[in-house]
Design a protein around this motif. Structure first.
Motif, PDB file in Angstrom:
ATOM      1  N   THR A  61       2.932   0.247  -4.889  1.00  0.00           N
ATOM      2  CA  THR A  61       2.510  -1.106  -5.256  1.00  0.00           C
ATOM      3  C   THR A  61       1.245  -1.524  -4.505  1.00  0.00           C
ATOM      4  O   THR A  61       0.940  -0.994  -3.430  1.00  0.00           O
ATOM      5  N   MET A  62       0.552  -2.490  -5.072  1.00  0.00           N
ATOM      6  CA  MET A  62      -0.634  -3.049  -4.429  1.00  0.00           C
ATOM      7  C   MET A  62      -0.251  -3.710  -3.101  1.00  0.00           C
ATOM      8  O   MET A  62      -0.988  -3.625  -2.125  1.00  0.00           O
ATOM      9  N   SER A  63       0.896  -4.349  -3.083  1.00  0.00           N
ATOM     10  CA  SER A  63       1.368  -5.002  -1.868  1.00  0.00           C
ATOM     11  C   SER A  63       1.560  -3.989  -0.737  1.00  0.00           C
ATOM     12  O   SER A  63       1.129  -4.215   0.397  1.00  0.00           O
ATOM     13  N   ASN A  64       2.191  -2.868  -1.053  1.00  0.00           N
ATOM     14  CA  ASN A  64       2.409  -1.840  -0.030  1.00  0.00           C
ATOM     15  C   ASN A  64       1.102  -1.211   0.439  1.00  0.00           C
ATOM     16  O   ASN A  64       0.951  -0.889   1.618  1.00  0.00           O
ATOM     17  N   LEU A  65       0.154  -1.029  -0.464  1.00  0.00           N
ATOM     18  CA  LEU A  65      -1.147  -0.484  -0.068  1.00  0.00           C
ATOM     19  C   LEU A  65      -1.878  -1.463   0.846  1.00  0.00           C
ATOM     20  O   LEU A  65      -2.467  -1.061   1.846  1.00  0.00           O
ATOM     21  N   GLY A  66      -1.823  -2.741   0.520  1.00  0.00           N
ATOM     22  CA  GLY A  66      -2.437  -3.750   1.382  1.00  0.00           C
ATOM     23  C   GLY A  66      -1.838  -3.733   2.781  1.00  0.00           C
ATOM     24  O   GLY A  66      -2.566  -3.753   3.786  1.00  0.00           O
ATOM     25  N   LYS A  67      -0.512  -3.664   2.857  1.00  0.00           N
ATOM     26  CA  LYS A  67       0.161  -3.600   4.157  1.00  0.00           C
ATOM     27  C   LYS A  67      -0.245  -2.352   4.924  1.00  0.00           C
ATOM     28  O   LYS A  67      -0.481  -2.408   6.135  1.00  0.00           O
ATOM     29  N   ALA A  68      -0.322  -1.223   4.227  1.00  0.00           N
ATOM     30  CA  ALA A  68      -0.711   0.032   4.878  1.00  0.00           C
ATOM     31  C   ALA A  68      -2.120  -0.044   5.436  1.00  0.00           C
ATOM     32  O   ALA A  68      -2.434   0.598   6.443  1.00  0.00           O
ATOM     33  N   CYS A  69      -2.973  -0.840   4.794  1.00  0.00           N
ATOM     34  CA  CYS A  69      -4.358  -1.003   5.252  1.00  0.00           C
ATOM     35  C   CYS A  69      -4.494  -2.074   6.325  1.00  0.00           C
ATOM     36  O   CYS A  69      -5.578  -2.288   6.858  1.00  0.00           O
ATOM     37  N   GLY A  70      -3.399  -2.773   6.614  1.00  0.00           N
ATOM     38  CA  GLY A  70      -3.420  -3.786   7.658  1.00  0.00           C
ATOM     39  C   GLY A  70      -3.921  -5.139   7.196  1.00  0.00           C
ATOM     40  O   GLY A  70      -4.384  -5.934   8.008  1.00  0.00           O
ATOM     41  N   ILE A  71      -3.839  -5.400   5.886  1.00  0.00           N
ATOM     42  CA  ILE A  71      -4.235  -6.709   5.371  1.00  0.00           C
ATOM     43  C   ILE A  71      -3.011  -7.408   4.789  1.00  0.00           C
ATOM     44  O   ILE A  71      -2.010  -6.754   4.469  1.00  0.00           O
ATOM     45  N   GLU A  72      -3.092  -8.713   4.646  1.00  0.00           N
ATOM     46  CA  GLU A  72      -1.928  -9.491   4.214  1.00  0.00           C
ATOM     47  C   GLU A  72      -1.872  -9.728   2.715  1.00  0.00           C
ATOM     48  O   GLU A  72      -0.979 -10.413   2.232  1.00  0.00           O
ATOM     49  N   VAL A  73      -2.804  -9.176   1.971  1.00  0.00           N
ATOM     50  CA  VAL A  73      -2.807  -9.300   0.516  1.00  0.00           C
ATOM     51  C   VAL A  73      -2.755  -7.903  -0.098  1.00  0.00           C
ATOM     52  O   VAL A  73      -2.985  -6.902   0.587  1.00  0.00           O
ATOM     53  N   GLY A  74      -2.467  -7.834  -1.374  1.00  0.00           N
ATOM     54  CA  GLY A  74      -2.411  -6.549  -2.059  1.00  0.00           C
ATOM     55  C   GLY A  74      -3.787  -5.938  -2.214  1.00  0.00           C
ATOM     56  O   GLY A  74      -4.807  -6.626  -2.199  1.00  0.00           O
ATOM     57  N   ALA A  75      -3.807  -4.625  -2.375  1.00  0.00           N
ATOM     58  CA  ALA A  75      -5.051  -3.891  -2.597  1.00  0.00           C
ATOM     59  C   ALA A  75      -4.829  -2.898  -3.729  1.00  0.00           C
ATOM     60  O   ALA A  75      -3.834  -2.178  -3.732  1.00  0.00           O
ATOM     61  N   ALA A  76      -5.740  -2.861  -4.688  1.00  0.00           N
ATOM     62  CA  ALA A  76      -5.628  -1.922  -5.809  1.00  0.00           C
ATOM     63  C   ALA A  76      -5.967  -0.513  -5.366  1.00  0.00           C
ATOM     64  O   ALA A  76      -5.362   0.461  -5.815  1.00  0.00           O
ATOM     65  N   MET A  77      -6.943  -0.393  -4.463  1.00  0.00           N
ATOM     66  CA  MET A  77      -7.369   0.921  -4.010  1.00  0.00           C
ATOM     67  C   MET A  77      -8.077   0.823  -2.673  1.00  0.00           C
ATOM     68  O   MET A  77      -8.563  -0.247  -2.282  1.00  0.00           O
TER      69      MET A  77
END
Length: 83
Positions: A61-77
Motif C-alpha cells: 500500500t501507499m501508506s506502508n511505503l510512506g511509513k517505510a520512507c519515514g513520512i507520515e503520508v502515503g507515497a506511490a513510489m
C-alpha cells in the motif's frame, strides 16, 4: 535490518516526479512501487525501469511505503539513489 529501516537510512527520492526523474537520469538503483497507486503511473514506471535496468520492488500500500520512507503520508513510489 528491516526493509523500513534500510529505506530510512538510504538516500531516497519520494514521489512520482522525483522517482521518474531519477530513473530517467540513471541515478536510481532500485524503485519501490505501491501496488495501490494509480495504474497509469505504475505501468509507465515499470516500463521505464525495465528500459533502464532498475529493480522494482512492490509494496502492498501507499501508506506502508510512506511509513517505510519515514513520512507520515502515503507515497506511490520512491527511488533509492545511487551513491
Amino acid at each position: 535490518m528491516s526493509k523500513e529501516q534500510s529505506l530510512q537510512d538510504a538516500h531516497v527520492k519520494i514521489g512520482t516526479k522525483q522517482t521518474i526523474k531519477m530513473v530517467e537520469l540513471g541515478f536510481a538503483s532500485e524503485v519501490y512501487l505501491a501496488e495501490d497507486a494509480d495504474s497509469r503511473l505504475t505501468s509507465r514506471l515499470i516500463e521505464l525501469c525495465g528500459k533502464h535496468g532498475v529493480k522494482v520492488t512492490l509494496v502492498d500500500t501507499m501508506s506502508n511505503l510512506g511509513k517505510a520512507c519515514g513520512i507520515e503520508v502515503g507515497a506511490a513510489m520512491a527511488a533509492i539513489v545511487k551513491q
